[in-house]
Design a protein around this motif. Structure first.
Motif, short mmCIF file in Angstrom:
data_model
loop_
_atom_site.label_atom_id
_atom_site.label_comp_id
_atom_site.label_asym_id
_atom_site.label_seq_id
_atom_site.Cartn_x
_atom_site.Cartn_y
_atom_site.Cartn_z
N THR A 113 -4.46 -10.30 -0.09
CA THR A 113 -3.20 -9.95 -0.10
C THR A 113 -2.14 -10.93 -0.84
O THR A 113 -2.30 -12.22 -0.80
CB THR A 113 -2.81 -10.06 1.38
OG1 THR A 113 -3.41 -9.27 2.23
CG2 THR A 113 -1.30 -9.75 1.69
N PRO A 127 1.00 -3.74 -0.58
CA PRO A 127 1.06 -4.42 0.83
C PRO A 127 2.17 -5.15 1.19
O PRO A 127 2.78 -5.71 0.42
CB PRO A 127 -0.48 -5.13 0.63
CG PRO A 127 -0.29 -5.42 -0.85
CD PRO A 127 0.20 -4.36 -1.53
N LYS A 186 -4.45 3.32 -2.73
CA LYS A 186 -5.41 3.82 -1.47
C LYS A 186 -4.41 4.21 -0.56
O LYS A 186 -4.31 5.31 0.04
CB LYS A 186 -6.43 2.56 -1.05
CG LYS A 186 -7.68 2.55 -1.86
CD LYS A 186 -8.43 1.34 -1.06
CE LYS A 186 -9.59 0.90 -1.74
NZ LYS A 186 -10.15 -0.26 -1.31
N THR A 187 -3.17 3.77 -0.39
CA THR A 187 -2.19 3.84 0.57
C THR A 187 -0.86 4.47 0.18
O THR A 187 -0.15 5.23 0.77
CB THR A 187 -1.97 2.73 1.37
OG1 THR A 187 -1.13 1.54 0.42
CG2 THR A 187 -3.14 1.90 1.82
N SER A 221 -5.25 -1.79 -6.01
CA SER A 221 -6.09 -1.21 -5.47
C SER A 221 -5.54 -0.66 -4.04
O SER A 221 -5.74 0.43 -3.63
CB SER A 221 -7.12 -2.09 -4.96
OG SER A 221 -8.01 -2.51 -6.26
N HIS A 222 -4.53 -1.51 -3.31
CA HIS A 222 -4.24 -1.29 -2.20
C HIS A 222 -3.14 -0.01 -2.32
O HIS A 222 -3.00 0.82 -1.38
CB HIS A 222 -3.26 -2.63 -1.56
CG HIS A 222 -2.80 -2.30 -0.28
ND1 HIS A 222 -1.66 -1.65 -0.05
CD2 HIS A 222 -3.28 -2.65 1.18
CE1 HIS A 222 -1.57 -1.55 1.28
NE2 HIS A 222 -2.55 -2.06 2.00
N ARG A 249 6.01 6.36 0.41
CA ARG A 249 4.72 6.45 0.10
C ARG A 249 4.33 7.68 -0.82
O ARG A 249 5.09 8.77 -0.56
CB ARG A 249 3.78 6.57 1.34
CG ARG A 249 3.92 5.18 2.35
CD ARG A 249 3.07 5.41 3.39
NE ARG A 249 3.35 4.29 4.43
CZ ARG A 249 2.56 3.27 4.17
NH1 ARG A 249 1.67 3.04 3.52
NH2 ARG A 249 2.93 2.06 5.33
N ALA A 291 -5.64 -6.38 -6.78
CA ALA A 291 -5.85 -6.38 -5.33
C ALA A 291 -4.70 -5.40 -5.14
O ALA A 291 -4.35 -4.38 -4.11
CB ALA A 291 -5.97 -7.57 -4.63
N LEU A 292 -3.43 -5.71 -5.61
CA LEU A 292 -2.18 -4.96 -5.41
C LEU A 292 -2.17 -3.48 -5.66
O LEU A 292 -1.94 -2.81 -5.00
CB LEU A 292 -1.16 -5.76 -6.10
CG LEU A 292 -0.51 -6.89 -5.59
CD1 LEU A 292 0.48 -7.68 -6.50
CD2 LEU A 292 0.30 -6.84 -4.08
#
Length: 410
Positions: free
Chosen positions: A2, A364, A359-360, A355-356, A23, A352-353
């Protein structure tokens, strides 16, 4: 992993208050060759009018863009020539006026995407809070549209755009905007291993000659050194060879240009440590770079916008998402090995940012928050109308002035 904001940064509240995150549909990381990923290009009778309108609209947009460039860029050049005496008498005021015109030109480019429905949603910390400080933006690079996206979302960041220096590929020197960037003092870097060492020396000299003398405050840098699709395979091979993380949404950054910038522009204290971005007083504001702004650009469905789409507008309206994290310069190691590790860690966090997000449909939340909030960036239609009107009126004026002198001479 995160992502969390750097310690000691200002509060990241938007001036109009946070908006609930918008989103986007979850985006696939990989696309295979199955029927689900195939786009049918056949034109039906029902779809013909829509296709015809799309082509007509693209042609009209292109015609307007050409006319816009034919009046705005020559007018900018003429104004700069006319103001040369002011450059001798009051250098600071000259570059202030030049910076305003430069911002207006970037605003015109931003407006092409704005009216095509290519808008920006901002996440993370509010960089408006440091728009008067000196900072370096480290941005991931996916397509030519990244530059246009930044031109749009930075328009409302105070004096940052007017006092900004871009580091971009040398190919942009030969575009219609190249002459403007050369006058403004942007730096064109030639890619390739054979040019790397020599280009870094040229960059250092360029900063020494142009950054302070032109009152620059922000620098925009793409540390990956190229587009994601072109560098990903090479980067992954390098990561495997050197036991580094395997990245798919970004590539491992090159730190040569970042190292040159920081060592040339960071103010040092008497003990040799950098003057921190958050250690400012009313009477003793440190001179030099104060912040690193880690900027992550994400496109819905991992489909970046290129400059052709930005100009012609044939793609459906799209919201591009931009995430900011701010790090005080005192927390950034300046020695070569430490800086390389620090940069690698930032891009691992970018992975990581993204990838999140894929997916969403959202970035995050920051540490201590339950849900991430976003801020919708907007351009003023009245402001766009005014700068476009000024460009066309200036073009008309300079045409008649040049025509008058031509007839006088010949």
């Amino acid at each position: 992993m995160t992502a969390t904001p750097g310690p000691g940064t200002p509060a990241a509240a938007a001036t109009t208050g946070p908006r609930p995150c918008r989103r986007s549909p979850p985006a696939p990381i990989e696309k295979d060759g199955t029927d689900a990923g195939v786009v049918t290009m056949a034109v039906t009778v029902e779809g013909a009018p829509w296709l015809g309108w799309t082509v007509a609209k693209a042609l009209m947009r292109f015609a307007f863009m050409v006319a816009n460039n034919l009046v705005a860029i020559p007018s900018y050049i003429c104004y700069v020539i006319m103001l040369q005496p002011l450059r001798v008498l009051d250098r600071k005021r000259f570059w202030y006026i030049e910076g305003l015109m430069y911002k207006w030109l970037l605003g015109m480019v931003a407006s092409w995407g704005w009216y095509a429905g290519y808008t920006v949603m901002e996440w993370g910390e509010d960089v408006k809070a440091i728009s008067n400080d000196e900072a370096v933006m480290l941005v991931n690079h996916q397509a030519t549209g990244d530059v246009c996206t930044l031109m749009m979302c930075l328009q409302d960041k105070g004096p940052a755009v007017a006092q900004m220096m871009w580091l971009m590929d040398h190919i942009f020197k030969y575009t219609n905007f190249g002459i403007v960037s050369l006058i403004h003092g942007d730096f064109f870097i030639r890619q390739g291993r054979s040019y790397r060492d020599q280009q870094l020396l040229v960059l250092k000299k360029h900063l020494e000659q142009n950054y302070r003398s032109r009152d620059r405050k922000w620098i925009v840098l793409f540390p990956e050194g190229g587009f994601l699709r072109k560098r990903r395979e090479t980067s992954q091979a390098f990561a495997k060879k050197n036991n580094l993380p395997f990245l798919t949404h970004v590539t491992l950054p090159r730190f040569g240009a970042t190292n040159i910038i920081l060592n040339a522009l960071v103010a040092r204290q008497e003990n040799g440590s950098p003057a921190g971005g958050d250690a400012r007083g009313l009477d003793c504001k440190p001179r030099g770079l104060q912040w690193i702004i880690d900027t992550t650009i994400a496109y819905p469905n991992a489909e970046p916008i290129d400059i052709q789409t930005w100009i012609l507008g044939y793609r459906k309206p799209t919201v591009t998402h931009v995430h900011y994290r701010m790090f005080p310069i005192k927390d950034v190691p300046l020695e070569t090995d430490g800086l390389a590790s620090w940069l690698y860690q930032r891009f691992i966090e970018k992975e990581a940012l993204l990838s999140h997000f894929y997916k969403t449909g959202a970035f995050p939340p920051a540490q201590g928050q339950k849900e991430a909030v976003s801020r919708e960036m907007a351009l003023s239609n009245m402001w766009i109308f005014l700068i476009q009107s000024f460009a066309f009126l200036s073009g008309y004026l300079w045409y008649h002035i040049i025509q008058y002198f031509y007839h006088c001479l010949f």
